[in-house]
Design an enzyme around this catalytic site. Structure first.
Site, mmCIF file in Angstrom:
data_model
loop_
_atom_site.group_PDB
_atom_site.id
_atom_site.type_symbol
_atom_site.label_atom_id
_atom_site.label_comp_id
_atom_site.label_asym_id
_atom_site.label_seq_id
_atom_site.Cartn_x
_atom_site.Cartn_y
_atom_site.Cartn_z
ATOM 1 N N ARG A 56 0.854 -45.274 -7.896
ATOM 2 C CA ARG A 56 2.007 -44.527 -8.407
ATOM 3 C C ARG A 56 3.284 -45.249 -7.994
ATOM 4 O O ARG A 56 4.239 -45.348 -8.740
ATOM 5 C CB ARG A 56 2.021 -43.075 -7.886
ATOM 6 C CG ARG A 56 3.320 -42.365 -8.244
ATOM 7 C CD ARG A 56 3.320 -40.844 -8.104
ATOM 8 N NE ARG A 56 2.423 -40.301 -7.142
ATOM 9 C CZ ARG A 56 2.629 -40.284 -5.813
ATOM 10 N NH1 ARG A 56 3.742 -40.796 -5.311
ATOM 11 N NH2 ARG A 56 1.741 -39.763 -5.019
ATOM 12 N N TYR B 161 19.154 -38.687 -29.922
ATOM 13 C CA TYR B 161 17.733 -38.375 -30.142
ATOM 14 C C TYR B 161 17.495 -36.897 -29.815
ATOM 15 O O TYR B 161 17.984 -36.393 -28.805
ATOM 16 C CB TYR B 161 16.910 -39.285 -29.233
ATOM 17 C CG TYR B 161 15.425 -39.048 -29.320
ATOM 18 C CD1 TYR B 161 14.715 -39.403 -30.453
ATOM 19 C CD2 TYR B 161 14.731 -38.471 -28.260
ATOM 20 C CE1 TYR B 161 13.346 -39.180 -30.537
ATOM 21 C CE2 TYR B 161 13.365 -38.252 -28.329
ATOM 22 C CZ TYR B 161 12.677 -38.607 -29.473
ATOM 23 O OH TYR B 161 11.330 -38.390 -29.545
ATOM 24 N N ASP C 18 21.271 -45.477 -24.170
ATOM 25 C CA ASP C 18 19.919 -45.481 -24.733
ATOM 26 C C ASP C 18 19.893 -46.642 -25.735
ATOM 27 O O ASP C 18 20.461 -46.556 -26.821
ATOM 28 C CB ASP C 18 19.630 -44.134 -25.414
ATOM 29 C CG ASP C 18 18.219 -44.060 -26.000
ATOM 30 O OD1 ASP C 18 17.641 -45.116 -26.287
ATOM 31 O OD2 ASP C 18 17.724 -42.933 -26.181
ATOM 32 N N LYS D 87 8.893 -47.611 -28.920
ATOM 33 C CA LYS D 87 9.374 -48.060 -30.222
ATOM 34 C C LYS D 87 9.282 -49.588 -30.325
ATOM 35 O O LYS D 87 8.193 -50.111 -30.363
ATOM 36 C CB LYS D 87 10.788 -47.529 -30.454
ATOM 37 C CG LYS D 87 10.967 -46.040 -30.065
ATOM 38 C CD LYS D 87 10.163 -45.084 -30.939
ATOM 39 C CE LYS D 87 10.057 -43.668 -30.352
ATOM 40 N NZ LYS D 87 11.302 -43.026 -29.996
HETATM 41 C C1 PLP Z 1 11.703 -41.972 -29.130
HETATM 42 C C2 PLP Z 1 13.020 -41.981 -28.500
HETATM 43 C C3 PLP Z 1 13.233 -41.442 -27.217
HETATM 44 C C4 PLP Z 1 12.115 -40.764 -26.435
HETATM 45 O O1 PLP Z 1 11.118 -41.664 -26.068
HETATM 46 P P1 PLP Z 1 9.567 -41.264 -25.899
HETATM 47 O O2 PLP Z 1 8.929 -42.560 -25.548
HETATM 48 O O3 PLP Z 1 9.122 -40.677 -27.192
HETATM 49 O O4 PLP Z 1 9.506 -40.263 -24.781
HETATM 50 C C5 PLP Z 1 14.501 -41.534 -26.681
HETATM 51 N N1 PLP Z 1 15.518 -42.104 -27.361
HETATM 52 C C6 PLP Z 1 15.352 -42.628 -28.584
HETATM 53 C C7 PLP Z 1 16.513 -43.242 -29.270
HETATM 54 C C8 PLP Z 1 14.113 -42.580 -29.200
HETATM 55 O O5 PLP Z 1 13.973 -43.090 -30.434
#
Ligand code: PLP
Length: 380
Positions: A46, A98, A170, A195
């Site tokens: 962890r 998001y 982000d 992504k």
């Molecule tokens: C998908 C996404 C998230 C969240 O990520 P997860 O891996 O699904 O928890 C946060 N910000 C953006 C811009 C995203 O596209």
């Protein structure tokens, strides 16, 4: 090292024990100690795992930071960041964030006394109006989802510095291949690795990159204390995916541009949202902070008819209707009935999320096939 070399080599050494060129998947929970505390830097998975450490070093190098940390999902990464705040603190966030981020801030953090303001940050003056003595953090997503708004990172960086605020970005949509927020004054660059970084629609993961020692220490503490860490196997898959990030982003961007241009010229289309167009309201800012415009494109249909929209979507053969984005395959989303379904139509319409709004994550297939697929769906 240039980006295309870093994705393949930064932080990655042949395995010391065997010389294996590919980072081994260390499927172990624990590590032998000679005497208590006498070990090779690893105690419990962890806290640290060698496959994850290699990935974390690689992601740090891609974002030009000292530290990289991986989490079990993008949301877990955002949560680890938000836990640096105390009850009474306030966050200023871009309004077009998001949905999961909005939910976390609104439904989890407001309950513990951390308030968030959601504002249209394309106009950076709006941020200044919102700052008070409780403001601790500015949270920015750029480009935004699903309307591809662009926020000026350099301008926000200045405001954050002058007001002594944590500036977090982000960076999921742009990836470190197209945009490095840290270079524009951000303290934190965060990713949904799920992504583009993973890139093959097979891993859920998050990451955070920072330079500041104190921020890094707090984040490591949360990573270990809360324990939302990814598995060694997932770390391996992302290391594998990252090796082609620069090539994929080049193709995503090329195909994104081709699709955006096709849509722009199609008689059934009303509006196309794509930061690469000179007519995009923040195109100049996009050009300044991004090296290319990526593969995300959104558009609306003339007449804004929901049935016609769903009909077109159902006729597509290569684009798959699905949540998520950033994989090699082209995906299509309908925000009004999918990601934004919980938002009342009046509110949705005001922010531009119309009934006919379609978001595409343009993949790296042959662009002629993608355009032909759209064409047959519009015209049949
Ligand atoms: C998908 C996404 C998230 C969240 O990520 P997860 O891996 O699904 O928890 C946060 N910000 C953006 C811009 C995203 O596209």
């Amino acid at each position: 090292m240039k980006f295309g070399t870093k994705v393949i080599h930064a932080g990655i050494e042949p395995d010391e024990a065997t010389g294996a060129v590919m980072t081994p998947i260390y499927m172990t929970t624990t590590y032998a100690q000679k005497r208590p505390g006498e070990h090779k830097g690893y105690e419990y998975s962890r806290t640290q795992n060698p496959t994850r450490t290699t990935l974390e070093k690689n992601i740090a190098a891609l974002e030009n930071t000292k530290y990289g940390l991986c989490f079990a999902s993008g949301m877990a990464a955002i949560d680890a960041i938000m836990r640096m705040l105390q009850p009474g603190d306030e966050v200023i966030s871009s309004n077009d964030v998001y949905g999961g981020t909005y939910r976390l801030l609104k439904q989890v953090y407001e309950k513990v006394g951390i308030k968030s303001h959601f504002i249209p940050m394309q106009d950076t003056n709006k941020v200044l109006e919102c700052i008070n003595e409780n403001t601790k953090m500015i949270w920015v997503e750029t480009p935004t989802n699903p309307l591809l708004n662009i926020i000026d990172l350099e301008a926000i960086g200045k405001i954050a510095k002058e007001n002594d605020l944590i500036f977090a970005v982000d960076n999921t949509f742009a990836t470190p291949c197209l945009q490095n927020p840290i270079d524009f004054g951000a303290h934190i660059s965060m990713h949904s690795v799920t992504k583009y970084l993973g890139g093959h629609s097979d891993v859920v993961m998050g990451a955070v990159a920072v330079n500041d020692d104190e921020l890094a220490e707090k984040l490591y503490f949360h990573q270990n204390s809360i324990g939302a860490v990814p598995s060694p196997f997932d770390a391996f898959l992302v290391l594998r995916g990252l090796k082609t990030l620069h090539i994929r982003m080049e193709r995503h961007s090329e195909n994104g541009k081709a699709v955006a241009e096709f849509l722009q010229n199609h008689p059934k289309i009303d509006k196309v949202y794509y930061p690469g167009f000179e007519s995009h309201p923040n195109h100049e800012v996009a050009k300044k902070q991004m090296s290319n415009f990526g593969g995300m494109v959104s558009f609306t249909l003339k007449g804004d008819d929901i049935d016609e929209t769903l009909d077109i979507i159902s006729k597509l053969k290569i684009f798959t209707l699905a949540e998520s984005l950033g994989g090699v395959e082209s995906l299509i989303g309908h925000p009004a009935t999918m990601t934004h379904a919980s938002i009342p139509p009046e509110v949705r319409h005001k922010t531009g999320v119309l009934d006919s709004l379609i978001r595409v994550s343009v993949g790296i297939e042959d662009k002629d096939d993608l355009i032909a697929d759209l064409e047959q769906a519009f015209n049949s």
